[in-house]
Design an enzyme around this catalytic site. Structure first.
Site, mmCIF file in Angstrom:
data_model
loop_
_atom_site.group_PDB
_atom_site.id
_atom_site.type_symbol
_atom_site.label_atom_id
_atom_site.label_comp_id
_atom_site.label_asym_id
_atom_site.label_seq_id
_atom_site.Cartn_x
_atom_site.Cartn_y
_atom_site.Cartn_z
ATOM 1 N N HIS A 1 0.867 -0.846 -0.027
ATOM 2 C CA HIS A 1 -0.038 -0.088 -0.016
ATOM 3 C C HIS A 1 0.796 1.233 0.039
ATOM 4 C CE1 HIS A 1 -3.822 -2.074 1.633
ATOM 5 N NE2 HIS A 1 -3.308 -2.889 0.627
ATOM 6 N N GLU B 1 0.599 4.067 1.605
ATOM 7 C CA GLU B 1 1.381 4.541 3.042
ATOM 8 C C GLU B 1 2.333 3.802 3.594
ATOM 9 O OE1 GLU B 1 -1.758 3.293 1.870
ATOM 10 O OE2 GLU B 1 -3.433 4.139 3.442
ATOM 11 N N CYS C 1 -6.237 1.878 4.923
ATOM 12 C CA CYS C 1 -7.151 0.527 5.555
ATOM 13 C C CYS C 1 -6.608 0.456 6.832
ATOM 14 C CB CYS C 1 -6.579 -0.578 4.639
ATOM 15 S SG CYS C 1 -4.883 -1.218 4.823
ATOM 16 N N CYS D 1 -2.887 -0.648 7.526
ATOM 17 C CA CYS D 1 -2.044 0.667 7.528
ATOM 18 C C CYS D 1 -2.176 1.560 8.605
ATOM 19 C CB CYS D 1 -2.292 1.293 6.120
ATOM 20 S SG CYS D 1 -1.593 0.531 4.765
#
Length: 140
Positions: free
Chosen positions: A69, A71, A97, A100
């Site tokens: 992801h 992040e 999410c 994360c």
């Protein structure tokens, strides 16, 4: 427009540019980490660096589990190069999410600004439970 709003807009715009560089088809996500309004790292969703393929989706159009992801990409860059993230602000094109969210908390990030909602908004509640300030950037 207040100075912080201008900076927030510039950072989200930068995150969008990084997201546009993603090879993912379903959803392109970009992230920017900053301290004192200075960019310390960027990230985009995609396959791990050095992968043989940049294909992010399975034949059934689901995201491959190996996809990093945006992040996490930014946070992992900081970890790899010894860049402190304590007190940083994370700008991300879409809501993080819940997975994360835990990493954001452990990285010491204190503020998250996002541009767009996502079908799973549980990351916002999780971030708030960790005491992280979460803001949706309002369109101007």
């Amino acid at each position: 427009m207040p100075a912080q709003s201008r900076i927030d807009r510039a950072m989200i715009d930068t995150a969008k540019v990084w997201g546009d560089l993603s090879y993912c088809i379903r959803l392109k996500v970009g992230a920017v980490l900053s301290i004192d309004d200075r960019i310390i790292a960027t990230g985009r969703n995609g396959m791990p660096m050095g992968s043989k393929s940049n294909v992010c989706e399975c034949p059934d159009n689901h995201t491959k589990p190996q996809v990093i992801h945006a992040e996490m990409n930014a946070i992992l860059f900081c970890a790899k190069y010894g860049i402190m993230t304590d007190g940083a602000t994370l700008y991300v094109t879409h809501v993080p999410c819940s997975g994360c969210a835990a990493s954001i908390f452990h990285a010491g990030i204190k503020r998250v600004v996002y541009g767009e909602d996502y079908r799973d908004m549980s990351g916002v509640k999780e971030l708030e439970n960790y005491g992280i300030k979460v803001e949706k950037l309002q369109e101007v």
